[in-house]
Design a protein around this motif. Structure first.
Motif, PDB file in Angstrom:
ATOM      1  N   UNK A 130      23.572  63.280  31.560  1.00 22.06           N
ATOM      2  CA  UNK A 130      22.719  62.223  32.124  1.00 22.06           C
ATOM      3  C   UNK A 130      21.434  62.822  32.699  1.00 22.06           C
ATOM      4  N   UNK A 131      21.564  63.943  33.400  1.00 25.22           N
ATOM      5  CA  UNK A 131      20.398  64.616  33.961  1.00 25.22           C
ATOM      6  C   UNK A 131      19.477  65.115  32.835  1.00 25.22           C
ATOM      7  N   UNK A 132      20.064  65.631  31.776  1.00 25.78           N
ATOM      8  CA  UNK A 132      19.268  66.083  30.634  1.00 25.78           C
ATOM      9  C   UNK A 132      18.488  64.918  30.026  1.00 25.78           C
ATOM     10  N   UNK A 133      19.134  63.785  29.865  1.00 25.37           N
ATOM     11  CA  UNK A 133      18.434  62.605  29.321  1.00 25.37           C
ATOM     12  C   UNK A 133      17.258  62.208  30.216  1.00 25.37           C
ATOM     13  N   UNK A 134      17.463  62.284  31.536  1.00 28.37           N
ATOM     14  CA  UNK A 134      16.371  61.982  32.470  1.00 28.37           C
ATOM     15  C   UNK A 134      15.219  62.961  32.289  1.00 28.37           C
ATOM     16  N   UNK A 135      15.541  64.250  32.143  1.00 32.44           N
ATOM     17  CA  UNK A 135      14.522  65.290  31.983  1.00 32.44           C
ATOM     18  C   UNK A 135      13.771  65.144  30.651  1.00 32.44           C
ATOM     19  N   UNK A 136      14.442  64.615  29.646  1.00 30.78           N
ATOM     20  CA  UNK A 136      13.816  64.443  28.332  1.00 30.78           C
ATOM     21  C   UNK A 136      13.051  63.120  28.207  1.00 30.78           C
ATOM     22  N   UNK A 137      13.236  62.216  29.168  1.00 29.15           N
ATOM     23  CA  UNK A 137      12.591  60.895  29.102  1.00 29.15           C
ATOM     24  C   UNK A 137      11.084  61.039  28.891  1.00 29.15           C
ATOM     25  N   UNK A 138      10.572  60.266  27.933  1.00 30.15           N
ATOM     26  CA  UNK A 138       9.152  60.306  27.617  1.00 30.15           C
ATOM     27  C   UNK A 138       8.790  61.415  26.644  1.00 30.15           C
ATOM     28  N   UNK A 139       9.740  62.319  26.390  1.00 33.22           N
ATOM     29  CA  UNK A 139       9.497  63.426  25.463  1.00 33.22           C
ATOM     30  C   UNK A 139      10.357  63.296  24.208  1.00 33.22           C
ATOM     31  N   UNK A 140      11.670  63.153  24.428  1.00 37.71           N
ATOM     32  CA  UNK A 140      12.624  63.036  23.325  1.00 37.71           C
ATOM     33  C   UNK A 140      13.659  61.995  23.721  1.00 37.71           C
ATOM     34  N   UNK A 141      13.822  60.991  22.887  1.00 39.83           N
ATOM     35  CA  UNK A 141      14.836  59.973  23.139  1.00 39.83           C
ATOM     36  C   UNK A 141      16.122  60.389  22.419  1.00 39.83           C
ATOM     37  N   UNK A 142      17.206  60.483  23.197  1.00 41.80           N
ATOM     38  CA  UNK A 142      18.519  60.824  22.643  1.00 41.80           C
ATOM     39  C   UNK A 142      19.552  59.857  23.198  1.00 41.80           C
ATOM     40  N   UNK A 143      20.610  59.626  22.441  1.00 39.77           N
ATOM     41  CA  UNK A 143      21.694  58.803  22.958  1.00 39.77           C
ATOM     42  C   UNK A 143      22.628  59.680  23.800  1.00 39.77           C
ATOM     43  N   UNK A 144      23.604  59.051  24.418  1.00 40.99           N
ATOM     44  CA  UNK A 144      24.500  59.756  25.346  1.00 40.99           C
ATOM     45  C   UNK A 144      25.276  60.875  24.652  1.00 40.99           C
ATOM     46  N   UNK A 145      25.820  60.614  23.482  1.00 38.63           N
ATOM     47  CA  UNK A 145      26.605  61.641  22.789  1.00 38.63           C
ATOM     48  C   UNK A 145      25.734  62.813  22.351  1.00 38.63           C
ATOM     49  N   UNK A 146      24.529  62.533  21.915  1.00 37.41           N
ATOM     50  CA  UNK A 146      23.609  63.614  21.545  1.00 37.41           C
ATOM     51  C   UNK A 146      23.285  64.450  22.779  1.00 37.41           C
ATOM     52  N   UNK A 147      23.036  63.794  23.906  1.00 34.72           N
ATOM     53  CA  UNK A 147      22.747  64.518  25.151  1.00 34.72           C
ATOM     54  C   UNK A 147      23.940  65.372  25.577  1.00 34.72           C
ATOM     55  N   UNK A 148      25.151  64.861  25.406  1.00 40.97           N
ATOM     56  CA  UNK A 148      26.347  65.642  25.766  1.00 40.97           C
ATOM     57  C   UNK A 148      26.421  66.923  24.933  1.00 40.97           C
ATOM     58  N   UNK A 149      26.187  66.807  23.657  1.00 40.70           N
ATOM     59  CA  UNK A 149      26.270  67.989  22.775  1.00 40.70           C
ATOM     60  C   UNK A 149      25.130  68.958  23.063  1.00 40.70           C
ATOM     61  N   UNK A 150      23.935  68.434  23.344  1.00 40.28           N
ATOM     62  CA  UNK A 150      22.824  69.312  23.706  1.00 40.28           C
ATOM     63  C   UNK A 150      23.107  70.032  25.019  1.00 40.28           C
ATOM     64  N   UNK A 151      23.717  69.333  25.981  1.00 38.82           N
ATOM     65  CA  UNK A 151      24.069  69.967  27.249  1.00 38.82           C
ATOM     66  C   UNK A 151      25.042  71.123  27.012  1.00 38.82           C
ATOM     67  N   UNK A 152      26.004  70.921  26.123  1.00 36.50           N
ATOM     68  CA  UNK A 152      26.940  71.996  25.775  1.00 36.50           C
ATOM     69  C   UNK A 152      26.173  73.199  25.231  1.00 36.50           C
ATOM     70  N   UNK A 153      25.224  72.958  24.347  1.00 31.78           N
ATOM     71  CA  UNK A 153      24.462  74.053  23.746  1.00 31.78           C
ATOM     72  C   UNK A 153      23.571  74.763  24.769  1.00 31.78           C
TER      73      UNK A 153
END
Length: 161
Positions: A130-153
């Motif tokens: 959720x924090x990653x999605x907030x940080x990406x707002x306005x730059x890259x739009x991702x859904x929740x599952x994409x954000x979860x996998x990116x957070x893992x990486x």
């Protein structure tokens, strides 16, 4: 039987982590492989103002910053976003601690103890995504599952460095 939705061009078709950083423990490298496979199989990734995808992503770190090097399918540069890792440090630290507890638990704990730790791990993982999605707002739009996998990486990158 319902038809599958048509594949979107607003998606990742390739993900690469910085190869100049060493590898992590086998458990962590397994999480990396699973996250990349799952991410490629299903994701929603739309860089703001970029031409339509699909895209390739190279994730790296540079001096306490996270680098999203986004490229077209033919590997031509599209855009690079650089984010400070500082806002993610606390949740990343908590995530690492609970992951370490989880890996230890799967070797010796009861199933109910493992389940309790895993529930906590998923909760912190959700907070981080959720924090990653907030940080990406306005730059890259991702859904929740994409954000979860990116957070893992991102966690794998941090563990490797």
């Amino acid at each position: 039987m319902s038809a599958s939705p048509a594949p979107s061009s607003e998606r990742l078709i390739g993900v690469e982590l910085d190869h100049t950083i060493g590898s992590a423990a086998p458990d962590i490298e397994h999480e990396r492989a699973v996250a990349i496979t799952d991410l490629i199989d299903e994701n929603s990734f739309r860089p703001a103002g970029a031409p339509g995808g699909p895209y390739r992503l190279r994730l790296s770190t540079d001096g306490g910053r996270l680098v999203f090097d986004i490229r077209a399918a033919d590997d031509q540069p599209v855009v690079t976003h650089i984010l400070s890792l500082a806002p993610l440090r606390r949740v990343m630290r908590d995530y690492f601690l609970i992951c370490d507890s989880y890996y230890e638990a799967i070797r010796s704990a009861t199933p109910s103890q493992i389940e309790a730790i895993d529930m906590g791990r998923r909760g912190i993982h959700n907070d981080g995504s959720d924090l990653l999605r907030e940080r990406l707002a306005g730059k890259i739009e991702v859904d929740k599952e994409t954000a979860r996998r990116l957070f893992t990486l991102i966690g794998v990158l941090q563990r490797r460095s």
